[in-house]
Write an enzyme that holds these catalytic residues in place. Structure first.
Site, PDB file in Angstrom:
ATOM      1  N   TRP A   1      57.649  51.285  19.733  1.00 19.94           N
ATOM      2  CA  TRP A   1      58.978  50.675  19.722  1.00 19.94           C
ATOM      3  C   TRP A   1      59.979  51.592  19.039  1.00 19.94           C
ATOM      4  O   TRP A   1      61.107  51.745  19.500  1.00 19.94           O
ATOM      5  CB  TRP A   1      58.944  49.294  19.057  1.00 19.94           C
TER       6      TRP A   1
ATOM      7  N   ASP B   1      64.480  47.343  12.755  1.00 16.99           N
ATOM      8  CA  ASP B   1      63.901  46.490  13.788  1.00 16.99           C
ATOM      9  C   ASP B   1      62.785  45.701  13.104  1.00 16.99           C
ATOM     10  O   ASP B   1      61.771  46.266  12.717  1.00 16.99           O
ATOM     11  CB  ASP B   1      63.346  47.367  14.916  1.00 16.99           C
TER      12      ASP B   1
ATOM     13  N   LYS C   1      58.232  36.969  18.702  1.00 19.54           N
ATOM     14  CA  LYS C   1      57.042  37.273  17.902  1.00 19.54           C
ATOM     15  C   LYS C   1      56.862  36.213  16.816  1.00 19.54           C
ATOM     16  O   LYS C   1      55.800  35.644  16.661  1.00 19.54           O
ATOM     17  CB  LYS C   1      57.140  38.658  17.270  1.00 19.54           C
TER      18      LYS C   1
HETATM   19  C1  LIG Z   1      58.285  43.312  20.945  1.00 17.98           C
HETATM   20  C2  LIG Z   1      59.046  44.312  20.205  1.00 17.98           C
HETATM   21  C3  LIG Z   1      60.218  44.896  20.716  1.00 17.98           C
HETATM   22  C4  LIG Z   1      60.741  44.604  22.116  1.00 17.98           C
HETATM   23  O1  LIG Z   1      61.262  43.354  22.218  1.00 17.98           O
HETATM   24  P1  LIG Z   1      61.961  42.827  23.582  1.00 17.98           P
HETATM   25  O2  LIG Z   1      62.529  41.538  23.127  1.00 17.98           O
HETATM   26  O3  LIG Z   1      60.876  42.717  24.606  1.00 17.98           O
HETATM   27  O4  LIG Z   1      62.994  43.804  23.966  1.00 17.98           O
HETATM   28  C5  LIG Z   1      60.907  45.786  19.923  1.00 17.98           C
HETATM   29  N1  LIG Z   1      60.461  46.115  18.699  1.00 17.98           N
HETATM   30  C6  LIG Z   1      59.335  45.596  18.172  1.00 17.98           C
HETATM   31  C7  LIG Z   1      58.901  45.994  16.806  1.00 17.98           C
HETATM   32  C8  LIG Z   1      58.593  44.679  18.914  1.00 17.98           C
HETATM   33  O5  LIG Z   1      57.467  44.157  18.399  1.00 17.98           O
END
Ligand SMILES: *Cc1c(COP(=O)(O)O)cnc(C)c1O
Length: 360
Positions: free
Chosen positions: A101, A169, A193
């Protein structure tokens, strides 16, 4: 209703009470005689959903509404990979590369400006977090990924980056532990998540910094300021997803806030990591440093791919789902987010013990 033991990495397990409240609101939202899917986002009743979700987010994080704004945006965390540099990358940004990511965030930033990849654990397939990172010092911001969903590493403390704005993030460990949230100028997380269904990302942003630094030459809908100024209601938000996030926030508060949630998450993770430490030749944890081990995504391999397949099939027969590792790395992964019950983790641990005895 028989609930499976849910270890999916995302979309992922939600509290049963939140599902029940959502089910009820799908039929009748707050006694209005319409579904949460059918009510105008401009209606007062929906305004309240957004306002409470914003206030609850800040209360849980210990942040002040004078300093920070909370907005709910479509496009997932992946849109944030683009929006962050579009708004704030003027010359150069520091990125720490700790996984797939983070790499995607870097790719987007490089389309906009200069990226200093100040540290990376790519050479060892992201099996650890970089240490003793030297930040540029003159970057527009530093970007980190607090929890690496695919590789199973997690920043347990918040880095010191001096006067440079810090952006994170937090998609896969959002509101799962106490952090020094005041250190951050911008935090974003896809909801699916730890907070709700797919379809919405939550963004917490320091207002004064945004006013001073965000570019206003980009498309209106991509400007954070547009959404902050409109109270997260510039266009129709993903209403149902925001509603579910709001209910999950209230669940976190009822559970005792981040302190209580963190204590339970630590306990759950320890149950699995203790098994790695007891049988290191069999349960080969993929993270090399214990201090980097994620409390959210626990990743490991078994001695052979055949054993891994067998482990997953037998777990599935016991109603444990989602234990296959990410398609890019293989192996196994148990995602044990906030809403994953202790009983599910205990059942997984029991399966691991039995499987070891039968197959060692
Ligand atoms: C799942 C995830 C993403 C991507 O998320 P989307 O909503 O599918 O764009 C980005 N960063 C991390 C750390 C993730 O676990």
């Amino acid at each position: 209703m028989a609930r499976a033991h849910n270890f999916f990495a995302g979309p992922a397990v939600l509290p049963l009470s939140v599902l029940e409240e959502t089910r009820d609101a799908i039929m009748d939202f707050a006694g209005n005689g319409v579904s949460i899917m059918e009510i105008s986002h401009r209606d007062k009743a929906f305004d309240k959903v957004v306002a409470e979700a914003q206030a609850d987010t800040l209360a849980i994080m210990g942040l002040s509404a004078d300093e920070y704004s909370v907005i709910f945006l479509g496009g997932g965390a992946s849109l944030q990979f683009a929006m962050v540099p579009l708004n704030f990358l003027h010359k150069k940004a520091d990125y720490v590369n700790t996984g797939a990511w983070a790499s995607k965030a870097i790719k987007e930033a490089k389309l906009i400006g200069e990226v200093a990849e100040v540290a990376s654990s790519k050479a060892t397939n992201f099996n650890q977090l970089p240490k003793n990172i030297k930040y540029s010092g003159d970057a527009d911001y530093v970007h980190i990924t607090t929890n690496n969903t695919i590789f199973g590493t997690q920043w347990k403390s918040d880095p010191d980056v001096g006067n440079v704005p810090l952006i994170a993030d937090m998609s896969s460990d959002m509101l799962s532990m106490k952090r020094d949230f005041k250190k951050y100028n911008l935090i974003y997380a896809g909801a699916q998540k730890n907070l709700g269904p797919a379809g919405v990302a939550i963004v917490i942003i320091k207002k004064a910094w945004m006013e001073a630094k965000a570019k206003q030459s980009i498309s209106t809908i991509l400007q954070y300021k547009t959404h902050v100024d409109a109270g997260s209601m510039y266009n129709t938000p993903p209403c149902v997803s925001v509603f579910v996030v709001g209910k999950t926030l209230k669940w976190i508060i009822k559970e005792g806030g981040l302190e209580a949630v963190q204590a339970r998450n630590q306990k759950k993770a320890k149950i699995i990591y203790d098994i790695f430490d007891a049988y290191p030749e069999f349960y080969k944890g993929s993270v090399v440093n214990k201090e980097d081990r994620s409390l959210m995504n626990v990743t490991w391999n078994l001695p052979t791919p055949e054993l891994e397949e067998k482990f997953i099939a037998e777990a599935k027969a016991k109603k444990m789902l989602g234990l296959k590792g990410h398609r890019s790395v293989g192996g196994m992964r148990a995602s044990i987010y906030n809403a994953c019950p202790m009983e599910s983790v205990e059942l997984l641990a029991k399966h691991m013990e039995e499987f070891y005895k039968a197959n060692k």
